[in-house]
Design an enzyme around this catalytic site. Sequence first.
Site, PDB file in Angstrom:
ATOM      1  CG  PHE A  86      -1.893  -1.174   1.237  1.00 43.51           C
ATOM      2  CD1 PHE A  86      -2.693  -1.500   0.147  1.00 43.51           C
ATOM      3  CD2 PHE A  86      -1.960  -1.975   2.370  1.00 43.51           C
ATOM      4  CE1 PHE A  86      -3.544  -2.589   0.193  1.00 43.51           C
ATOM      5  CE2 PHE A  86      -2.807  -3.075   2.414  1.00 43.51           C
ATOM      6  CZ  PHE A  86      -3.599  -3.384   1.327  1.00 43.51           C
ATOM      7  CB  THR A 140      -1.877  -5.801  -7.387  1.00 35.96           C
ATOM      8  OG1 THR A 140      -0.533  -5.867  -7.884  1.00 35.96           O
ATOM      9  CG2 THR A 140      -1.903  -4.827  -6.236  1.00 35.96           C
ATOM     10  CG  ASN A 158      -7.442 -11.149 -13.904  1.00 34.93           C
ATOM     11  OD1 ASN A 158      -8.624 -11.490 -14.039  1.00 34.93           O
ATOM     12  ND2 ASN A 158      -6.590 -11.832 -13.161  1.00 34.93           N
ATOM     13  N   PRO A 159     -10.349  -8.783 -15.108  1.00 41.20           N
ATOM     14  CG  PRO A 159     -12.124  -8.753 -16.616  1.00 41.20           C
ATOM     15  CD  PRO A 159     -10.758  -9.355 -16.391  1.00 41.20           C
ATOM     16  CD  GLU A 210      -1.812   4.189  -5.940  1.00 47.96           C
ATOM     17  OE1 GLU A 210      -1.201   4.728  -5.024  1.00 47.96           O
ATOM     18  OE2 GLU A 210      -1.440   4.242  -7.114  1.00 47.96           O
TER      19      GLU A 210
HETATM   20 MO1  MOS Z   1       1.062   3.269  -4.019  1.00 51.17          MO
HETATM   21  S1  MOS Z   1       0.866   4.456  -2.354  1.00 51.17           S
HETATM   22  O1  MOS Z   1       1.872   4.433  -5.009  1.00 51.17           O
HETATM   23  O2  MOS Z   1       1.961   1.963  -3.406  1.00 51.17           O
END
Ligand code: MOS
Length: 733
Positions: A236, A464, A624-625, A698
Amino acid sequence: MDTKVIGHRTPRVDGEFKLTGQADYTVDWRAQDMLYGYPVPASIAHGVLETLHLDTARAMPGVVDIFHHGHFPALYRSPSSSAHQDQVSEVRLPFEDERIYYDGQYIALVVAETFEQARAAAYAVRADYRQESDAMASLLDTDQEGDLLDSQGVSRGDPDNAFDKAPVRVDHTYQIAAESHMQMEMHATLAEWRDERLIVHESSQGVVYQHKAMARIFGLPDESVEVISHYIGSGFGNKLFMWPHAVATAGAAQMLGRPVKTILPRQQDMESGGNRPASRQRLRLAAARDGKLLSIRHDSTTETSFVHRYVDAVGSATPSLYACDNLATSQRLLEVNHGTPCPMRGPGETSGIYALETALDELAIALDMDPLELRRRNHAEKDPANGLPWSSKHLDDCYASAAKRFGWEKRDPTPGAMRDGDEILGWGMATSSWPAMRMPCSARVELRADGSVLAACGTQDIGTGTYTVVAQTVAELSGVPLKDIEVSLGESSLPAGPLSGGSMVTATALPAVAAALRDAFDALKEVAIGENGAFEGSDPESLEVEGGALMDKQGKRVSFGEILDGQKLGSVNGEGQAAPGDEKGQYSFRSFGAHFVEVRWDPGISRIRVARVVSSIDIGRAINPSAARNQVEGSIVMGIGMALTEKLDYDPRDGRLINNNYADYIVPCHADMPEIDVELLDNPDYAFNEFGARGIGEIGLTGIAAAIGNAVHHATGKRIRDLPITLDKLMES
Ligand code: MOS
């Protein structure tokens, strides 16, 4: 583009490794003769370390050495012009001097044979300090404003004059408490020196960047460092920076001539491993009676520490979101005595859009206008920040679709008017947005005689789904099934790839992988048309790639593997680069979306909960939905925390972080989950890249806290301008 794999839901290609424990996270790595490091945090927030009492700790079982100021290698500071490029959290090196800038700053690193021995000895270290003055550990404890940053403010038109003359105005200040990333996997480093080479396993969102920083700090040539991060339990943003434990661990390993592994406990991870800085934002909005925005002023202060000037650019989305001729933003930076803040999911804009979207809700009420209608009337047809057309913008479709699915037209605007039994319903909405970014990137592809394909890039998968989207790209363009595709990421020796930050990996890496793959196809065709080749003497232009094979115009097909095997070749390689081009000056690239939220407020028992979230987000093409939708769902969960529960509590007396653990820092859990309905529009943005993808990590977090806060106001009639909206604030009359 008609696609077979891209744009289709695809299970994670690394899922099996994670589920079966084969995925090698940093803490899983071991090295021969490995020792364990455990940092000792300072227990004052501002002053000088006078004496370290180490005798007790040194005599404890298994203790090998204790590093501190005066007993640590001489290193080079890494320049700090840009955190994202330099990847260094603290400009000062660990143990560089005896000054203490925050509670939790490392004063020593104990190294022992086992983790438990290192920890026990670290607890036994005592220190005497000279406290210099009172600590100030939070922006929220002061009305000091900090230094004005010339780099951040923008202005157009005459916002002050327009504000003064406007018929409808709002002027409010919003505060957001500092937050912790609370990523599942804590920071960890395993540093090993082999001859004069430094090999670092680190849970990092940027192996290539940490590599450069390590090389500079230790004065090593680039080729003498390797940073490895195969699997990451999320970040994050706080793994974009390299934190002091990494340098301390590598320095200790160098001095001892043995590998050292340091795993930060949650408490230290929260104190010295990054946070989203607290912010104070004053929004002044003015509109004509028809809702047309006449003036926007957005003036902010955010925190930084005394060891790094981190700027959380909270005003950066504001100039682009709505059509308004008169606008000004400014930002100040205030140094506080706590660990260095750093990017956290949607850095800057998540905080800024909260304030702007809350102020717009207040303006809608002042105008007696539906808040969705107010946003529609100020739709920006071009990017007002630079006058460029958008590459692709479908925000109006997001509004329409989400509003319909939510049932927004049934909203009674009077606060508290919508009831369901004991509960009062609150409905709120907000716009969501994040810029689309792309960086230069390189990649390598290997087509192998066994029919498999390897794609490699020096970026990383922070959880992710990067492994999967790279594999999908190879599968799409080669026709090789996913099971025969190997993806190699997370090593700084691979062709240089981007940070896993800014939601830019997909848009950055896939074109480079595609270029490398095409280069490999060319190499394969050369092999195929050569002497005794499968297509000896053919024109390479006449050969097509299909289903893992080359095919000529007559329909003859020979698989990649057979072509290579026939020539006794193990593989052919391709290299590729991709970078943004002229499109950069022609369009503005930004994604948009809309969140609609229902909260339920039970005044009898003072309970607020988020019951329903409906979001429509337009990110171009989702490669990749399922993974993409998962990013928005995760953002919504994080946004519930930001809106209602999450807050780093620093003791105003001594600057110590009080809630430095998962029990006291409250994140939403399963029982807090609403019904979540996320729709991704599918409008491929081919002006941005050949796959039409703008990235999604994000954007989902922007706007969600505002939508929740707006819904809370609609339910309760209370406008809480300080996040998180904890129950005590709602119970005050
Ligand atoms: Mo994101 S805060 O740019 O890992």
